[in-house]
Design a protein around this motif. Sequence first.
Motif, PDB file in Angstrom:
ATOM      1  N   GLN A 206       0.819  -1.232   0.000  1.00  0.00           N
ATOM      2  CA  GLN A 206       0.000   0.000   0.000  1.00  0.00           C
ATOM      3  C   GLN A 206       0.844   1.270   0.000  1.00  0.00           C
ATOM      4  N   GLY A 207       2.156   1.121   0.043  1.00  0.00           N
ATOM      5  CA  GLY A 207       3.007   2.311   0.116  1.00  0.00           C
ATOM      6  C   GLY A 207       4.432   1.920  -0.196  1.00  0.00           C
TER       7      GLY A 207
ATOM      8  N   GLY B 169      14.880  -4.674  20.009  1.00  0.00           N
ATOM      9  CA  GLY B 169      14.163  -3.941  18.968  1.00  0.00           C
ATOM     10  C   GLY B 169      14.728  -4.037  17.581  1.00  0.00           C
ATOM     11  N   LYS B 170      15.439  -5.088  17.270  1.00  0.00           N
ATOM     12  CA  LYS B 170      15.971  -5.199  15.902  1.00  0.00           C
ATOM     13  C   LYS B 170      14.885  -5.098  14.825  1.00  0.00           C
ATOM     14  N   PRO B 171      13.753  -5.785  14.979  1.00  0.00           N
ATOM     15  CA  PRO B 171      12.750  -5.658  13.915  1.00  0.00           C
ATOM     16  C   PRO B 171      11.979  -4.353  14.046  1.00  0.00           C
ATOM     17  N   LEU B 172      12.419  -3.332  13.353  1.00  0.00           N
ATOM     18  CA  LEU B 172      11.725  -2.052  13.393  1.00  0.00           C
ATOM     19  C   LEU B 172      11.476  -1.640  11.953  1.00  0.00           C
ATOM     20  N   ALA B 173      10.216  -1.500  11.596  1.00  0.00           N
ATOM     21  CA  ALA B 173       9.906  -1.163  10.209  1.00  0.00           C
ATOM     22  C   ALA B 173       9.615   0.319  10.092  1.00  0.00           C
ATOM     23  N   PHE B 174      10.031   0.891   8.975  1.00  0.00           N
ATOM     24  CA  PHE B 174       9.655   2.278   8.703  1.00  0.00           C
ATOM     25  C   PHE B 174       9.299   2.385   7.233  1.00  0.00           C
ATOM     26  N   GLY B 175       8.224   3.109   6.989  1.00  0.00           N
ATOM     27  CA  GLY B 175       7.820   3.282   5.601  1.00  0.00           C
ATOM     28  C   GLY B 175       6.612   4.177   5.554  1.00  0.00           C
ATOM     29  N   ARG B 176       5.919   4.144   4.428  1.00  0.00           N
ATOM     30  CA  ARG B 176       4.696   4.927   4.384  1.00  0.00           C
ATOM     31  C   ARG B 176       3.568   4.128   3.763  1.00  0.00           C
ATOM     32  N   LEU B 177       2.395   4.536   4.183  1.00  0.00           N
ATOM     33  CA  LEU B 177       1.155   3.928   3.747  1.00  0.00           C
ATOM     34  C   LEU B 177       0.426   5.075   3.065  1.00  0.00           C
ATOM     35  N   GLY B 178       0.357   5.040   1.733  1.00  0.00           N
ATOM     36  CA  GLY B 178      -0.075   6.260   1.054  1.00  0.00           C
ATOM     37  C   GLY B 178       0.903   7.363   1.401  1.00  0.00           C
ATOM     38  N   ASP B 179       0.361   8.497   1.926  1.00  0.00           N
ATOM     39  CA  ASP B 179       1.246   9.612   2.289  1.00  0.00           C
ATOM     40  C   ASP B 179       1.578   9.639   3.779  1.00  0.00           C
ATOM     41  N   THR B 180       1.103   8.658   4.510  1.00  0.00           N
ATOM     42  CA  THR B 180       1.270   8.694   5.963  1.00  0.00           C
ATOM     43  C   THR B 180       2.427   7.794   6.389  1.00  0.00           C
TER      44      THR B 180
END
Length: 408
Positions: free
Chosen positions: A265-266, A278-289
């Motif tokens: 979705q993004g 905390g190794k599994p930390l995701a960062f990204g965007r969903l649409g513009d958020t």
Amino acid sequence: MFSVAEAQQRILTAFSPLEVEHIPLEDALGRVVAEDTMAQDQLPLFDNSAMDGYALRGHDTQEAMRERPLRLRIIGEIPAGRVLDDALKEGGAARIFTGAAVPDGADAVIEQELVSVVDGYLIVEAPVAPGTNVRRAGEDVAKGERLLPVGVEIGPAELALLASAGVSPIAVRRRPRVAILATGDELVPPGEPLAPGQIRESNSIYLTAAVTRAGATAIPLGVARDDEDDLRDKLVSAQDADVILSSGGVSVGDYDLVKQILGEQGAVDFWRVRMRPGKPLAFGRLGDTSLIGLPGNPVSAAVTFELFARPAIRRMLGAASVFRPRVEAILDGPDIARSDREHYVRVRLYAQEGVLCARPTGDQRSHIITSLRGASAYLVIAIGEGVVRSGERVPALLLNDGLPWGDE
Ligand code: AMP
Ligand code: MG
């Protein structure tokens, strides 16, 4: 895999300060000043008395002495909030109270303890230097002076300063809206009955509290099942928030769907950080958020919130400093092995002979909630080999002003 510092920078560049709004001071606690703020008036507003006593002209008293006391005629009384209509002339004095305006002509106040009054006359037995016990107009703040720079967080003292100088409303950044979504089939909201294999959900309440403390508005969205459609629906419905914080579902197991839906979705920017916990930390965007996908383990969620989500919130609020203060503390506890991941150790701070010391709060595995409770800082154990020994100085991130402090 990115380091903590690299991941923090990548996340921060995705956020900017939100729109400016003008709000009354009563609502401004915890907001951040968005525009240079100037005093509407000087402070103090007018020359006023620092004491209960008598206003007089210092010059009149220069010859006064014990053997030859001076008599000044008392011409009136000035309580706080009033003024004397006439100027004080030579040979006159006026009863005055703390905070009351020093009348024209007068330039000093003598404490009531140092004088006596006889038949409407003030008896003065020593010279009073001009300026004595007078708080000068403008000696604190000049009219038009900058009271607070942009980026400062508004606390009780800032509110008092702004109120005194006549500033209201105040220009601040809007509060970020932070959507919080827990994920996992095993999770039950606290207070509801548990079936075998289920656990009470605690990340939402933790994150809601932490988000609120960081100055944002938390929007808890409950729990998404480990089911693509449910998770997609809930994440998509969260897109009007300024940032989405999910927890769980970001490692590499079969049920770890957050990353998958982000990709679909993004975009996924990264999904692992070289740190512990905390190794599994995701960062990204969903649409513009933007979405920060925190790990599910309660301790990992808490530590990664501090390191990655809180700075993003502070950036949106417009804060000049977005990171927790970093200090050095002396390790008081068992040796800590260095590793190929930056290690964040929950510690309690105390002072010994004025030196800041840090005692680990207990078992450091990422499901141990009792050692999250009671921590006032995270020690930062750098990547490397060998061990950090008790007595060594180690960098520490101060949480919540370093509280809780000392022994319980
Ligand atoms: P996950 O990242 O989804 O594999 O979750 C890792 C661990 O954290 C598992 O033991 C989960 O049961 C636990 N966990 C995940 N989310 C929560 C939550 N919201 N509250 C409490 N524990 C959780
Ligand atoms: Mg899970």
